[in-house]
Design a protein around this motif. Structure first.
Motif, PDB file in Angstrom:
ATOM      1  N   VAL A  41      -1.639   7.835 -12.525  1.00 56.99           N
ATOM      2  CA  VAL A  41      -0.809   9.029 -12.371  1.00 56.99           C
ATOM      3  C   VAL A  41       0.652   8.606 -12.483  1.00 56.99           C
ATOM      4  CG1 VAL A  41      -0.107  10.915 -10.867  1.00 56.99           C
ATOM      5  CG2 VAL A  41      -2.505  10.162 -10.887  1.00 56.99           C
ATOM      6  N   ARG A  42       1.359   9.176 -13.448  1.00 52.81           N
ATOM      7  CA  ARG A  42       2.802   8.942 -13.554  1.00 52.81           C
ATOM      8  C   ARG A  42       3.511  10.075 -12.841  1.00 52.81           C
ATOM      9  NH1 ARG A  42       6.925  10.657 -16.767  1.00 52.81           N
ATOM     10  NH2 ARG A  42       5.587  11.696 -18.294  1.00 52.81           N
ATOM     11  N   THR A  43       4.419   9.756 -11.927  1.00 52.56           N
ATOM     12  CA  THR A  43       5.145  10.802 -11.215  1.00 52.56           C
ATOM     13  C   THR A  43       6.509  11.050 -11.853  1.00 52.56           C
ATOM     14  OG1 THR A  43       6.012   9.203  -9.607  1.00 52.56           O
ATOM     15  CG2 THR A  43       3.978  10.369  -9.029  1.00 52.56           C
ATOM     16  N   ASP A  44       6.961  12.281 -11.728  1.00 54.09           N
ATOM     17  CA  ASP A  44       8.231  12.698 -12.318  1.00 54.09           C
ATOM     18  C   ASP A  44       8.877  13.693 -11.350  1.00 54.09           C
ATOM     19  OD1 ASP A  44      10.325  13.794 -13.805  1.00 54.09           O
ATOM     20  OD2 ASP A  44       9.185  13.820 -15.681  1.00 54.09           O
ATOM     21  N   ALA A  45      10.009  13.338 -10.786  1.00 56.31           N
ATOM     22  CA  ALA A  45      10.678  14.197  -9.811  1.00 56.31           C
ATOM     23  C   ALA A  45      11.144  15.520 -10.415  1.00 56.31           C
ATOM     24  CB  ALA A  45      11.868  13.463  -9.204  1.00 56.31           C
ATOM     25  N   ARG A  46      11.281  15.582 -11.727  1.00 56.14           N
ATOM     26  CA  ARG A  46      11.684  16.840 -12.365  1.00 56.14           C
ATOM     27  C   ARG A  46      10.616  17.918 -12.237  1.00 56.14           C
ATOM     28  NH1 ARG A  46      12.887  15.092 -18.326  1.00 56.14           N
ATOM     29  NH2 ARG A  46      10.946  13.946 -17.877  1.00 56.14           N
ATOM     30  N   LEU A  47       9.395  17.511 -11.900  1.00 56.61           N
ATOM     31  CA  LEU A  47       8.294  18.458 -11.769  1.00 56.61           C
ATOM     32  C   LEU A  47       8.200  19.077 -10.376  1.00 56.61           C
ATOM     33  CD1 LEU A  47       5.624  16.407 -13.722  1.00 56.61           C
ATOM     34  CD2 LEU A  47       6.662  18.561 -14.480  1.00 56.61           C
ATOM     35  N   ARG A  48       9.168  18.785  -9.514  1.00 56.18           N
ATOM     36  CA  ARG A  48       9.169  19.382  -8.183  1.00 56.18           C
ATOM     37  C   ARG A  48       9.326  20.904  -8.261  1.00 56.18           C
ATOM     38  NH1 ARG A  48      12.991  15.640  -4.261  1.00 56.18           N
ATOM     39  NH2 ARG A  48      11.770  13.686  -4.437  1.00 56.18           N
ATOM     40  N   GLU A  49       8.928  21.550  -7.164  1.00 52.14           N
ATOM     41  CA  GLU A  49       9.072  22.993  -7.050  1.00 52.14           C
ATOM     42  C   GLU A  49      10.544  23.391  -7.046  1.00 52.14           C
ATOM     43  OE1 GLU A  49       8.427  25.935  -7.653  1.00 52.14           O
ATOM     44  OE2 GLU A  49       6.709  26.366  -6.341  1.00 52.14           O
ATOM     45  N   ARG A  50      10.792  24.648  -7.241  1.00 49.52           N
ATOM     46  CA  ARG A  50      12.138  25.207  -7.139  1.00 49.52           C
ATOM     47  C   ARG A  50      12.745  24.827  -5.782  1.00 49.52           C
ATOM     48  NH1 ARG A  50      13.376  31.731  -7.749  1.00 49.52           N
ATOM     49  NH2 ARG A  50      15.628  31.568  -8.161  1.00 49.52           N
ATOM     50  N   HIS A  51      14.018  24.465  -5.784  1.00 51.96           N
ATOM     51  CA  HIS A  51      14.695  24.197  -4.522  1.00 51.96           C
ATOM     52  C   HIS A  51      15.138  25.532  -3.935  1.00 51.96           C
ATOM     53  CE1 HIS A  51      17.435  22.689  -1.501  1.00 51.96           C
ATOM     54  NE2 HIS A  51      16.887  21.497  -1.663  1.00 51.96           N
TER      55      HIS A  51
END
Length: 209
Positions: A74-84
């Protein structure tokens, strides 16, 4: 043809309570882990070539259920976080309505930038859409599963499809551990193949916050 599966994470206690999560790192609950396992068994049959996830644990742990069946990393990407959700994060929606009535009313009416330090829909769509495109570009012609969040998934898919946010408001929210399928091939670019698909018929989806 590239197939992109945009998968919402499993249930959390904050989902169940109607509490605004945004980018707060809230873990899956027992139901969420069960949902992830059930969805993973269906998605594994699609023979994914890559798995990418938001770095928030509720999405990363949802993706891990699929990784356990496929052997893929699994590659993680912080850009895929939910709306702030700014000053709303951690509050019940009823508390948001009481403490920030003007901004809450604008949000409910579809204002893309309601205030209270809530991330604008334009910024959200560009952030998620760019991350989704990068995930797909890593496996051209393959199947990529991206574990992310409900609100972000809708805006990110809309960015890839070129849909105006007024059109996106007519698209229902993803239920926990359900997904949207996009495909890309030829000059037509991305197109919507399916929405709110899951291992079981979906219950009415709570607002993705």
């Amino acid at each position: 043809m590239t197939r992109l599966i945009v998968w919402r994470h499993g249930n959390t206690d904050w989902n169940a309570a109607g509490r605004v999560q945004g980018q707060t790192d809230v873990p899956l609950n027992d139901l969420g882990r069960e949902q992830a396992a059930a969805a993973a068994s269906v998605l594994a049959a699609l023979r994914p070539d890559a798995i990418v996830a938001s770095d928030l644990s509720r999405a990363a742990d949802t993706a891990a259920a699929l990784a356990a069946l496929t052997g893929l990393p699994v590659r993680t990407d912080a850009r895929l976080r939910e709306r702030h959700f700014g000053r709303w994060q951690g509050l019940l929606l009823t508390e948001v309505a009481e403490r920030h009535p003007e901004e809450y009313a604008r949000w409910r009416a579809g204002d893309p930038d309601p205030g209270a330090d809530v991330e604008s829909l334009d910024d959200l769509g560009k952030r998620l859409g760019t991350a989704l495109q990068d995930a797909a570009d890593a496996a051209p012609g393959g199947t990529v599963v991206v574990a992310t969040h409900g609100g972000g998934a809708r805006q990110g898919c809309g960015y890839l499809l070129g849909w105006d946010r007024t059109v996106l408001r007519t698209i229902g929210s993803l239920s926990n551990c359900h997904w949207t399928e996009l495909r890309h091939g030829g000059p037509q670019g991305w197109h919507l193949r399916a929405h709110n698909v899951g291992p079981l018929p979906s219950a009415p989806a709570a607002e993705a916050v």
